[in-house]
Motif scaffolding. Structure first.
Motif, PDB file in Angstrom:
ATOM      1  N   UNK A 314       0.842  -1.200   0.000  1.00 36.56           N
ATOM      2  CA  UNK A 314       0.000   0.000   0.000  1.00 36.56           C
ATOM      3  C   UNK A 314       0.875   1.248   0.000  1.00 36.56           C
ATOM      4  N   UNK A 315       1.907   1.247   0.834  1.00 39.02           N
ATOM      5  CA  UNK A 315       2.809   2.400   0.906  1.00 39.02           C
ATOM      6  C   UNK A 315       3.572   2.626  -0.391  1.00 39.02           C
ATOM      7  N   UNK A 316       3.814   1.563  -1.138  1.00 37.28           N
ATOM      8  CA  UNK A 316       4.494   1.686  -2.421  1.00 37.28           C
ATOM      9  C   UNK A 316       3.556   2.204  -3.514  1.00 37.28           C
ATOM     10  N   UNK A 317       2.250   2.167  -3.234  1.00 37.50           N
ATOM     11  CA  UNK A 317       1.267   2.682  -4.190  1.00 37.50           C
ATOM     12  C   UNK A 317       0.697   1.647  -5.135  1.00 37.50           C
ATOM     13  N   UNK A 318       0.819   0.335  -4.787  1.00 39.61           N
ATOM     14  CA  UNK A 318       0.405  -0.713  -5.716  1.00 39.61           C
ATOM     15  C   UNK A 318      -0.746  -1.570  -5.179  1.00 39.61           C
ATOM     16  N   UNK A 319      -1.454  -1.104  -4.172  1.00 38.38           N
ATOM     17  CA  UNK A 319      -2.494  -1.923  -3.540  1.00 38.38           C
ATOM     18  C   UNK A 319      -3.670  -2.204  -4.474  1.00 38.38           C
ATOM     19  N   UNK A 320      -3.882  -1.368  -5.476  1.00 39.75           N
ATOM     20  CA  UNK A 320      -5.016  -1.552  -6.386  1.00 39.75           C
ATOM     21  C   UNK A 320      -4.639  -2.332  -7.653  1.00 39.75           C
ATOM     22  N   UNK A 331      -4.058 -19.350   2.391  1.00 42.24           N
ATOM     23  CA  UNK A 331      -4.484 -18.595   3.572  1.00 42.24           C
ATOM     24  C   UNK A 331      -3.906 -17.187   3.546  1.00 42.24           C
ATOM     25  N   UNK A 332      -2.650 -17.063   3.155  1.00 44.92           N
ATOM     26  CA  UNK A 332      -2.025 -15.744   3.081  1.00 44.92           C
ATOM     27  C   UNK A 332      -2.687 -14.889   2.005  1.00 44.92           C
ATOM     28  N   UNK A 333      -3.033 -15.502   0.878  1.00 40.21           N
ATOM     29  CA  UNK A 333      -3.719 -14.757  -0.174  1.00 40.21           C
ATOM     30  C   UNK A 333      -5.072 -14.252   0.317  1.00 40.21           C
ATOM     31  N   UNK A 334      -5.818 -15.106   1.045  1.00 36.71           N
ATOM     32  CA  UNK A 334      -7.113 -14.693   1.593  1.00 36.71           C
ATOM     33  C   UNK A 334      -6.944 -13.542   2.576  1.00 36.71           C
ATOM     34  N   UNK A 335      -5.919 -13.636   3.438  1.00 40.17           N
ATOM     35  CA  UNK A 335      -5.704 -12.575   4.424  1.00 40.17           C
ATOM     36  C   UNK A 335      -5.321 -11.255   3.749  1.00 40.17           C
ATOM     37  N   UNK A 339      -7.171  -7.666   3.918  1.00 37.94           N
ATOM     38  CA  UNK A 339      -6.473  -6.446   4.303  1.00 37.94           C
ATOM     39  C   UNK A 339      -6.699  -5.311   3.301  1.00 37.94           C
ATOM     40  N   UNK A 340      -6.891  -5.657   2.017  1.00 40.02           N
ATOM     41  CA  UNK A 340      -7.105  -4.593   1.036  1.00 40.02           C
ATOM     42  C   UNK A 340      -6.514  -4.832  -0.338  1.00 40.02           C
ATOM     43  N   UNK A 341      -5.753  -5.930  -0.508  1.00 42.26           N
ATOM     44  CA  UNK A 341      -5.258  -6.256  -1.844  1.00 42.26           C
ATOM     45  C   UNK A 341      -6.346  -7.030  -2.581  1.00 42.26           C
TER      46      UNK A 341
END
Length: 423
Positions: A314-320, A331-335, A339-341
């Motif tokens: 998110x801080x790098x600007x790539x969350x979207x 499980x990590x992908x679901x989490x 979180x917002x990814x």
């Protein structure tokens, strides 16, 4: 015994109790170049940080320039190590710590520790000390500097006459992990003896602060991955033979100009890690018309929880952005989606996915921005595995592959062609 000035009286410290053993020659050397290649956990960076704090307080007209290839990597490496050294020596009250821009000041004299990155070379060549002399430079992770000309520019910044009565000496210290025997550092400092150069190799065996669990990591590496143990364990030069990708160059470019081309697509991939392996996030632009991949950004960090991974991206600007992640960790992908990814999806995996992904990428020219130092390290060391007879097996080594895997995930959508999605 060594005396550190802390107030109106001298504080007596027994430095061997603080620094430990194994670096006596390094500590005493006053020649122009002090070069230390070492394994992980060899305490080379911590020892260097302690040396600078002790000697800046000993020589009241000395100043230090600390350099890495990319400025943003300094905070969590040299800057943190120097703050640790100040604390270990118990002299926190006499140092002023500035985070933006990075700077440390010894308050009794105004001496400075300045931090610069080669991604802004003008700030390196134009630097000067406000008080005393800029006589020392520390280049951490010197392996990242692929051009000897860039080193020469740093070397020339430590110039000018110093009055002999100061007791000062000009010195450049280089510390690094020796991944590649073909690097210019080997030819320059290790192959030809020079009285102005101290070239050392250190490893984890001289680090008395490691506990049994730390040492077991290296003992397992010795059995399971002898090639890596020779470099990351013993500090020997890495022998690079049979690179997986030879179709790459290091070259600066403007991401916004490349991205504006109508045929260019973005590609993002995520490979998970935690304790021993880093989380690796690949950021690229791809043109099938030009058959080119531009690598413009990266994340490469150990110890990240899934929430921390989201915060970094998110801080790098790539969350979207649409991201392909390692499908071995659903499980990590679901989490991360929670979180917002929202657009992260599992990468396809199969018995032939690694080979086919590599073969596809081998058709492209890969242009790597100089700031992507971890990608550069991996791609210049990612080789084909060999059997016991020294023959290539057709499989890549299980090493230097975190960003390589992330790149492979990122390229899946382009390799497969257009698909329908409701993202």
């Amino acid at each position: 015994m060594n005396s550190l000035l802390t107030d109106s009286r001298a504080s007596q410290l027994h430095l061997p109790d603080i620094v430990g053993q194994g670096y006596g020659t390094f500590w005493r050397f006053k020649g122009r170049y002090r070069v230390c290649k070492g394994s992980r956990a060899s305490k080379k960076s911590k020892t260097t940080a302690l040396w600078y704090i002790v000697n800046l307080m000993k020589y009241p007209q000395a100043n230090l320039l600390v350099i890495r290839k990319v400025y943003r990597t300094l905070h969590d490496s040299c800057f943190t190590d120097l703050k640790w050294a100040i604390s270990r020596l118990g002299v926190q009250a006499f140092w002023d710590v500035k985070e933006s821009p990075l700077e440390l000041t010894y308050k009794p004299t105004g001496q400075k520790i300045l931090f610069r990155g080669l991604d802004d070379p003008l700030k390196v060549t134009s630097i000067a000390a406000e008080h005393g002399y800029l006589c020392w430079a520390w280049i951490e992770e010197a392996y990242e500097i692929s051009s000897e000309a860039d080193f020469n520019m740093i070397d020339e910044s430590i110039r000018g006459a110093i009055p002999p009565e100061t007791g000062l000496f000009k010195q450049v210290t280089l510390t690094f992990n020796p991944w590649n025997e073909h690097h210019w550092l080997k030819a320059r400092f290790f192959d030809t003896p020079d009285p102005d150069t101290l070239a050392l190799t250190t490893n984890y065996t001289c680090n008395e602060w490691l506990d049994d669990a730390d040492r077991r990591v290296f003992e397992r590496m010795k059995v399971q991955n002898p090639r890596r143990y020779s470099v990351a364990g013993l500090g020997e030069w890495g022998i690079v033979d049979g690179l997986v990708f030879e179709n790459w160059v290091e070259e600066a470019f403007d991401k916004t100009i490349i991205a504006a081309r109508p045929d260019v697509k973005s590609a993002f991939g995520l490979d998970f890690g935690y304790t021993n392996d880093p989380t690796a996030f690949f950021c690229g632009l791809v043109s099938e018309k030009e058959m080119t991949i531009w690598v413009f950004d990266e994340l490469y960090e150990r110890g990240l929880t899934n929430r921390a991974i989201y915060q970094r991206i998110y801080g790098m600007g790539y969350a979207k952005e649409r991201i392909r992640g390692d499908s071995a960790e659903p499980k990590s992908l679901d989490e991360l989606r929670e979180e917002g990814l929202r657009r992260i999806r599992p990468a396809g995996k199969g018995p032939d996915s690694i080979r086919s992904g590599i073969q596809y990428i081998q058709n492209f020219r890969i242009v790597v921005h100089p700031r992507c130092v971890n990608f550069l390290t991996e791609i210049s060391n990612y080789t084909w595995a060999k059997d016991k007879f020294g023959n290539k097996t057709g499989k890549p080594i299980d090493d230097f592959n975190h960003l390589m895997d992330a790149m492979r995930y990122a390229m899946e959508d382009i390799q497969r062609g257009p698909t329908y999605s409701f993202d």
